[in-house]
Design a protein around this motif. Sequence first.
Motif, PDB file in Angstrom:
ATOM      1  N   HIS A  33       0.843  -1.201   0.000  1.00 41.36           N
ATOM      2  CA  HIS A  33       0.000   0.000   0.000  1.00 41.36           C
ATOM      3  C   HIS A  33       0.880   1.255   0.000  1.00 41.36           C
ATOM      4  O   HIS A  33       0.589   2.231  -0.683  1.00 41.36           O
ATOM      5  CB  HIS A  33      -0.939   0.006   1.216  1.00 41.36           C
ATOM      6  N   SER A  34       1.961   1.212   0.783  1.00 39.58           N
ATOM      7  CA  SER A  34       2.859   2.377   0.861  1.00 39.58           C
ATOM      8  C   SER A  34       3.397   2.751  -0.514  1.00 39.58           C
ATOM      9  O   SER A  34       3.506   3.923  -0.863  1.00 39.58           O
ATOM     10  CB  SER A  34       4.046   2.082   1.776  1.00 39.58           C
ATOM     11  N   LEU A  38       3.155   6.328  -2.207  1.00 41.57           N
ATOM     12  CA  LEU A  38       4.358   7.092  -2.582  1.00 41.57           C
ATOM     13  C   LEU A  38       4.278   7.577  -4.031  1.00 41.57           C
ATOM     14  O   LEU A  38       4.681   8.693  -4.346  1.00 41.57           O
ATOM     15  CB  LEU A  38       5.613   6.240  -2.367  1.00 41.57           C
ATOM     16  N   GLU A  39       3.731   6.722  -4.886  1.00 38.33           N
ATOM     17  CA  GLU A  39       3.627   7.135  -6.295  1.00 38.33           C
ATOM     18  C   GLU A  39       2.722   8.358  -6.434  1.00 38.33           C
ATOM     19  O   GLU A  39       3.016   9.280  -7.183  1.00 38.33           O
ATOM     20  CB  GLU A  39       3.082   5.977  -7.149  1.00 38.33           C
ATOM     21  N   LEU A  40       1.636   8.369  -5.664  1.00 40.86           N
ATOM     22  CA  LEU A  40       0.655   9.451  -5.815  1.00 40.86           C
ATOM     23  C   LEU A  40       1.025  10.722  -5.050  1.00 40.86           C
ATOM     24  O   LEU A  40       0.445  11.773  -5.287  1.00 40.86           O
ATOM     25  CB  LEU A  40      -0.726   8.948  -5.366  1.00 40.86           C
ATOM     26  N   THR A  41       1.949  10.604  -4.096  1.00 42.27           N
ATOM     27  CA  THR A  41       2.325  11.790  -3.313  1.00 42.27           C
ATOM     28  C   THR A  41       3.622  12.434  -3.828  1.00 42.27           C
ATOM     29  O   THR A  41       4.105  13.403  -3.250  1.00 42.27           O
ATOM     30  CB  THR A  41       2.491  11.448  -1.816  1.00 42.27           C
ATOM     31  N   ALA A  42       4.177  11.873  -4.904  1.00 40.55           N
ATOM     32  CA  ALA A  42       5.392  12.473  -5.509  1.00 40.55           C
ATOM     33  C   ALA A  42       5.067  13.910  -5.934  1.00 40.55           C
ATOM     34  O   ALA A  42       3.908  14.201  -6.214  1.00 40.55           O
ATOM     35  CB  ALA A  42       5.809  11.631  -6.719  1.00 40.55           C
ATOM     36  N   ASN A  67      13.702   4.228  -1.062  1.00 44.36           N
ATOM     37  CA  ASN A  67      12.962   5.408  -1.522  1.00 44.36           C
ATOM     38  C   ASN A  67      13.226   6.524  -0.518  1.00 44.36           C
ATOM     39  O   ASN A  67      12.990   6.353   0.691  1.00 44.36           O
ATOM     40  CB  ASN A  67      11.454   5.084  -1.577  1.00 44.36           C
ATOM     41  N   LYS A  68      13.725   7.650  -1.000  1.00 40.51           N
ATOM     42  CA  LYS A  68      14.092   8.747  -0.089  1.00 40.51           C
ATOM     43  C   LYS A  68      12.882   9.344   0.601  1.00 40.51           C
ATOM     44  O   LYS A  68      13.014  10.050   1.597  1.00 40.51           O
ATOM     45  CB  LYS A  68      14.832   9.842  -0.872  1.00 40.51           C
ATOM     46  N   ARG A  69      11.702   9.094   0.076  1.00 42.12           N
ATOM     47  CA  ARG A  69      10.492   9.651   0.683  1.00 42.12           C
ATOM     48  C   ARG A  69       9.822   8.661   1.635  1.00 42.12           C
ATOM     49  O   ARG A  69       8.714   8.892   2.095  1.00 42.12           O
ATOM     50  CB  ARG A  69       9.517  10.088  -0.415  1.00 42.12           C
ATOM     51  N   LEU A  70      10.516   7.549   1.903  1.00 38.64           N
ATOM     52  CA  LEU A  70       9.962   6.532   2.809  1.00 38.64           C
ATOM     53  C   LEU A  70      10.825   6.431   4.059  1.00 38.64           C
ATOM     54  O   LEU A  70      12.041   6.247   3.975  1.00 38.64           O
ATOM     55  CB  LEU A  70       9.926   5.173   2.092  1.00 38.64           C
ATOM     56  N   ILE A  71      10.169   6.566   5.231  1.00 34.39           N
ATOM     57  CA  ILE A  71      10.872   6.366   6.508  1.00 34.39           C
ATOM     58  C   ILE A  71      10.282   5.094   7.104  1.00 34.39           C
ATOM     59  O   ILE A  71       9.061   4.976   7.202  1.00 34.39           O
ATOM     60  CB  ILE A  71      10.575   7.530   7.488  1.00 34.39           C
TER      61      ILE A  71
END
Length: 294
Positions: A33-34, A38-42, A67-71
């Motif tokens: 799901h993440s 992530l694809e849609l919040t780029a 992915n730099k946008r994933l913690i």
Amino acid sequence: MVHIPVLLKETIEALEPKPGQNFIDGTFGWGGHSQAILELTAPDGMVLGIEWDRESLAALPESIKDNKRLIIESGSYTEIAAIAQKRNFNRINGILLDLGMSSWHVDESGKGFSFSKDEPLDMRYSKDSQLTAAKIVNEYTAAELERIFRDYGQEDRAKKIAAAIVKARVQKRIDSTRTLSIIIERVAGGSSVRNRATKVFQALRIAVNREFENISQGIDRGFQIMENGGRMAVITFHSLEDGIVKRKFQELARSGRAKLIFKKPVECGKDEAVSNPRARSAKLRAIEKISQQN
Ligand SMILES: C[S@@+](CC[C@H](N)C(=O)[O-])C[C@H]1O[C@@H](n2cnc3c(N)ncnc32)[C@H](O)[C@@H]1O
């Protein structure tokens, strides 16, 4: 190993991720799901993924984590507020809880989640906890076992199965899924064995991880840290679990703090039921936060 995310399209419709928004995935699992969020919040939206099972996190392929946008943070979603604070994760536009276990738990964890394997009876997501399935099966009274199988497994032969376990463990400690399966088989017999074993194993997993107690806490604490207008989606696989989510969401809606996104829980369509058997019992509910106070 492939974990196919359940009700993915419907969950995304409920959460409505937009560029630049931040989401918490409270049950990260294999990040299915993440990944879609992530694809849609780029290009600059972030996801904080929380996963209780450190072994599951350790087994994650680099491609999922990279992915730099994933913690990613290990911990329980019941600690969602503390974890978000620790990671300085603010302006939260949505939260997802996709409850229960992942395909990895059944196929690869070796922790005894499946009756069709011969593994130690553990079933803990987090090894920080002392309570294992073996401890419950070998140390709880017949009455306690019966309650667990009846309430969490909705098993109508709960009393008989509990009595058979108590009788068998006098001879020899029940430490493996195989030994437990054989006891269930003796009580159940015939074509109902798989069905009853599924229910007993599910009940033990829920008891070991205090899964029902966790849900209310996760919803309350998650709701508090979300922005107004933020959305929360919860996917359940058990009618009692769904009942807890339904009550919580209705309370929030009645008090004017949230609105329900769907009148009825969303279930999977025929195609998904065929391609992903895990989805057959899944139910999705979602709310939008209106305000913190009523
Ligand atoms: C159904 S899977 C999630 C699958 C994920 N949505 C995906 O698409 O890959 C549920 C995950 O939540 C984790 N989990 C269960 N209880 C948890 C809790 N209290 N806090 C955090 N994670 C939990 C389990 O270890 C499991 O990996």
